[in-house]
Scaffold this motif. Structure first.
Motif, mmCIF file in Angstrom:
data_model
loop_
_atom_site.group_PDB
_atom_site.id
_atom_site.type_symbol
_atom_site.label_atom_id
_atom_site.label_comp_id
_atom_site.label_asym_id
_atom_site.label_seq_id
_atom_site.Cartn_x
_atom_site.Cartn_y
_atom_site.Cartn_z
ATOM 1 N N ASN A 155 -13.619 -1.014 8.272
ATOM 2 C CA ASN A 155 -13.528 -0.376 6.956
ATOM 3 C C ASN A 155 -13.257 1.102 7.188
ATOM 4 N N ASP A 156 -12.020 1.505 6.947
ATOM 5 C CA ASP A 156 -11.580 2.886 7.173
ATOM 6 C C ASP A 156 -11.923 3.731 5.946
ATOM 7 N N THR A 179 -4.308 -0.621 5.953
ATOM 8 C CA THR A 179 -4.907 -1.364 4.844
ATOM 9 C C THR A 179 -3.867 -1.799 3.821
ATOM 10 N N CYS A 239 -13.071 -6.611 12.415
ATOM 11 C CA CYS A 239 -12.899 -6.010 11.085
ATOM 12 C C CYS A 239 -13.224 -4.526 11.134
ATOM 13 N N GLY A 264 -10.754 -7.262 0.883
ATOM 14 C CA GLY A 264 -11.781 -6.250 0.708
ATOM 15 C C GLY A 264 -12.463 -6.455 -0.632
ATOM 16 N N GLU A 295 -11.173 0.933 2.644
ATOM 17 C CA GLU A 295 -9.924 0.387 3.188
ATOM 18 C C GLU A 295 -10.263 -0.761 4.133
ATOM 19 N N ALA A 296 -9.948 -1.982 3.743
ATOM 20 C CA ALA A 296 -10.164 -3.152 4.585
ATOM 21 C C ALA A 296 -9.047 -3.240 5.626
ATOM 22 N N GLU A 297 -9.432 -3.361 6.892
ATOM 23 C CA GLU A 297 -8.425 -3.327 7.954
ATOM 24 C C GLU A 297 -8.773 -4.266 9.113
ATOM 25 N N GLN A 315 -8.902 -5.915 -2.636
ATOM 26 C CA GLN A 315 -7.732 -6.000 -1.757
ATOM 27 C C GLN A 315 -7.612 -7.433 -1.256
ATOM 28 N N VAL A 341 -15.445 -6.460 4.217
ATOM 29 C CA VAL A 341 -14.117 -6.738 4.761
ATOM 30 C C VAL A 341 -14.176 -8.114 5.400
ATOM 31 N N HIS A 398 0.832 -1.205 0.000
ATOM 32 C CA HIS A 398 0.000 0.000 0.000
ATOM 33 C C HIS A 398 0.867 1.256 0.000
ATOM 34 N N VAL A 442 -6.533 0.000 -2.936
ATOM 35 C CA VAL A 442 -7.532 1.036 -2.668
ATOM 36 C C VAL A 442 -7.927 1.730 -3.966
#
Length: 287
Positions: free
Chosen positions: A160-161, A249, A158, A207, A129-131, A215, A271, A88, A253
């Protein structure tokens, strides 16, 4: 142990997940406060309470019938990491940072699993953004070692940002683009640390936008893992029960794609993290 937070008569309640059902922990075990942060701050033995609740005749409610809330509705702190996966950072035109790019989120930005992420009126550059996120279970001593740091994590979930990229880039600090209301997907369940690899290493993270994989990575790909992140933060501030850390993440993106891919009303982002679960947020336009 898996926990969730749901709404009952408009109030957040801490639920113990039992298969496809949920037990209200406070109802089953009255010594347990009704929300996760309060329970952690009170030092309640949640493992023992959960064991007793599972053995009891406490009512079970189908998980699918509940309206969920963010897992910690009002965290003391929400600390996020930017550029925390090698790929990233590279797709953003940067090398590995010398120190984590920390920023804060506010509680009003949070939304639950199943709740809509809100695409703001003032921007069309709404990204996903999967986090991985973690919840601190005990007060972390200052200057804690990396070896001991994972012991203070209560569980993982999980996140998601969701990011408003043009606002994020308006200032050297990212905070403004990361704090629009309704942009922090958080849930659906918290898996306690004892059920996962130490420091949540080796977990697949993915993601998906409208079912398409955008992602795909592994938590081992992080630049700063859970242990080092907590240790570095403890050099600066006190981490307390119920604080949340969102771990960054991987590549893929929307802003890094050609052409860019922005979320819009009618979209759906998921996510999924191995052994934890899947967070789903539909996207709605701001009213």
């Amino acid at each position: 142990m898996k926990l969730t937070t749901y709404l009952h008569n408009g109030e957040a309640r801490l639920g113990l997940v039992d298969g496809d059902a949920v037990i209200d922990l406070h109802t089953a075990q009255p010594q347990v406060p009704a929300d996760l942060r309060a329970a952690l701050r009170a030092g309640v033995d949640l493992a023992a309470a959960a064991k007793a609740a599972l053995a009891s005749s406490a009512p079970r409610v189908p998980l699918s019938s509940l309206k969920l809330a963010p897992l910690v509705p009002e965290p003391g702190k929400i600390i996020c990491l930017g550029l925390n996966y090698f790929d990233h950072a590279k797709e953003g035109g940067r090398e590995k940072p010398e120190y984590p790019w920390f920023f804060f989120r506010g509680a009003t930005s949070l939304v639950a699993h199943g709740e809509a992420g809100i695409a703001p009126k003032v921007s069309v550059k709404f990204d996903y953004e999967a986090e991985l996120a973690l919840v601190i279970g005990q007060r972390v001593p200052r200057h804690v070692s990396q070896e001991d740091a994972p012991n203070y994590v209560f569980g993982y979930t999980c996140f998601n940002d969701m990011s408003v990229r043009d606002y994020q880039k308006r200032t050297p600090q990212w905070t403004i683009g990361k704090n629009f209301d309704g942009t922090g997907g958080f849930g659906p369940v918290l898996v306690t640390a004892d059920e996962l690899p130490r420091a949540a290493t080796g977990l697949k993270i993915q993601g998906r936008l409208n079912g398409e994989v955008m992602q795909s990575a592994n938590t081992d790909d992080m630049i700063w893992g859970v242990a080092e992140t907590i240790s570095l933060l403890s050099d600066v501030l006190t981490l307390e029960p119920g604080d949340v850390i969102v771990m960054g993440t991987p590549a893929g993106v929307g802003q890094a794609r050609t052409p860019p891919v922005w979320m819009k009303a009618g979209d759906r982002f998921e996510v999924e993290i191995e052994r934890i679960g899947t967070l789903v947020n539909p996207i709605h336009a701001e009213a």
